[in-house]
Design a protein around this motif. Structure first.
Motif, PDB file in Angstrom:
ATOM      1  N   HIS A   1       0.846  -1.190   0.000  1.00  0.00           N
ATOM      2  CA  HIS A   1       0.000   0.000   0.000  1.00  0.00           C
ATOM      3  C   HIS A   1       0.883   1.242   0.000  1.00  0.00           C
ATOM      4  O   HIS A   1       1.993   1.239   0.533  1.00  0.00           O
TER       5      HIS A   1
ATOM      6  N   LEU B   1      -2.682   3.120   6.595  1.00  0.00           N
ATOM      7  CA  LEU B   1      -2.430   1.710   6.311  1.00  0.00           C
ATOM      8  C   LEU B   1      -3.494   0.842   6.968  1.00  0.00           C
ATOM      9  O   LEU B   1      -4.006  -0.116   6.360  1.00  0.00           O
TER      10      LEU B   1
ATOM     11  N   HIS C   1      -6.787   0.830   5.023  1.00  0.00           N
ATOM     12  CA  HIS C   1      -6.684   0.325   3.644  1.00  0.00           C
ATOM     13  C   HIS C   1      -7.941  -0.448   3.264  1.00  0.00           C
ATOM     14  O   HIS C   1      -8.357  -1.363   3.968  1.00  0.00           O
TER      15      HIS C   1
ATOM     16  N   GLN D   1     -10.766   1.506  -3.808  1.00  0.00           N
ATOM     17  CA  GLN D   1      -9.621   2.013  -4.561  1.00  0.00           C
ATOM     18  C   GLN D   1      -9.990   2.433  -5.982  1.00  0.00           C
ATOM     19  O   GLN D   1     -10.882   1.872  -6.615  1.00  0.00           O
TER      20      GLN D   1
ATOM     21  N   CYS E   1      -5.211   3.065  -5.162  1.00  0.00           N
ATOM     22  CA  CYS E   1      -5.230   3.584  -3.803  1.00  0.00           C
ATOM     23  C   CYS E   1      -6.607   4.205  -3.558  1.00  0.00           C
ATOM     24  O   CYS E   1      -7.394   4.394  -4.488  1.00  0.00           O
TER      25      CYS E   1
END
Length: 310
Positions: A148, A184, A187, A192, A228
């Motif tokens: 990531h 993180l 995530h 994304q 992302c």
């Protein structure tokens, strides 16, 4: 031949960068011959490529780019080709083996020095949303990244300050590391998109004539193109305006207001945008410092210091 920032970055890469600099004049001439181009003026901006105006064989205006031989080049070309001009510059020809791109001619970028930041943000955000839509098909075909973005930035920040003794710099880095860990932990592959990766206003340029895919009147250049959460792109977009923020009596409130505005416009999370913006501001400053561009990186780090919680 290369701009000073490009030359400094290339030289920081050692022998490969110096070879690229030495071969650049010959490479530009060769590419112009093969694509039937007449060479024009060099263009400023960017740190990893030589960019110049050219005239095509039929008299059209275009831009030629020759990039440093880095892995990001293939990803950039794939992103631009997949977008087909949706939120991105149109590609007229490309040769990945030589790092060459021929693109539509665009106008000068929006200036970061503009006082009316709220007027710039809707253009930036609208163009980003167009770019995300234009590359959605490519995004669905890509595998989950092995790392990531937050993990890479966390490592960059920690490695960059390991030998530093300045307590203020360590305070800034510690805050960036905390935000990296939060991003993180948050995530979410389901959210994304194929982010641009570096959508600052210097990469946002006006089209010369109205066309489909450029409804805001602007498009992006130089994508990094990876998966992302969308807040990442928004955070990168807000890491700039250092001159304005250094002169501000309350930079914290200004940046918070910008984060709220772009989050409302995109249906994203303002706190996530804030954290990405801070992390990117710090990592950018440290990256530039590490590559010999201390003066360029210093404003990023000073603004980050002023944004620390009291």
């Amino acid at each position: 031949m290369a701009q000073p920032v490009v030359r400094a970055y290339a030289e920081s890469l050692g022998a490969p960068g110096r070879r690229w600099l030495d071969s650049l004049p010959r490479a530009v001439q060769q590419q112009c011959r093969e694509w039937g181009l007449r060479l024009g003026e060099a263009l400023p901006g960017g740190s990893r490529s030589y960019v110049c105006r050219v005239t095509t064989a039929d008299g059209g205006r275009a831009v030629l780019k020759l990039a440093l031989p880095e892995p990001i080049l293939n990803t950039q070309i794939a992103t631009l080709v997949a977008a087909r001009g949706q939120g991105y510059v149109q590609v007229l020809a490309h040769d990945p083996g030589r790092g060459a791109l021929l693109m539509e001619a665009l106008g000068p970028p929006i200036e970061e020095s503009l006082d009316d930041v709220p007027a710039v943000l809707p253009v930036l955000v609208g163009t980003l949303m167009q770019a995300w839509r234009g590359t959605a098909e490519l995004a669905r075909s890509l595998p989950e990244p092995s790392e990531h973005k937050a993990a890479g930035l966390l490592a960059l920040v920690r490695d960059s300050v390991r030998q530093e003794e300045d307590p203020a710099l360590h305070a800034v880095a510690d805050q960036a590391v905390r935000y990296a860990r939060e991003r993180l932990a948050a995530h979410d592959p389901a959210r994304q998109v194929l982010v641009h990766g570096d959508p600052h206003v210097g990469n946002l340029l006006p089209v010369e004539a109205s066309r489909p895919g450029a409804e805001t009147g602007h498009v992006f250049v130089d994508p990094e193109g990876f998966l992302c959460e969308p807040e990442y792109d928004l955070g990168v977009a807000l890491r700039g305006w250092n001159g304005r923020l250094l002169a501000s009596a309350d930079p914290h409130s200004e940046v918070r207001a910008w984060c709220g505005a772009v989050a409302r416009a995109t249906g994203t999370e303002a706190e996530a945008v804030w954290q990405w913006a801070y992390l990117e501001r710090v990592s950018t400053g440290l990256f530039l410092k590490r590559h010999g561009l201390t003066r360029v990186g210093a404003p990023f780090l000073e603004v980050a210091r002023r944004l620390l919680p009291v």
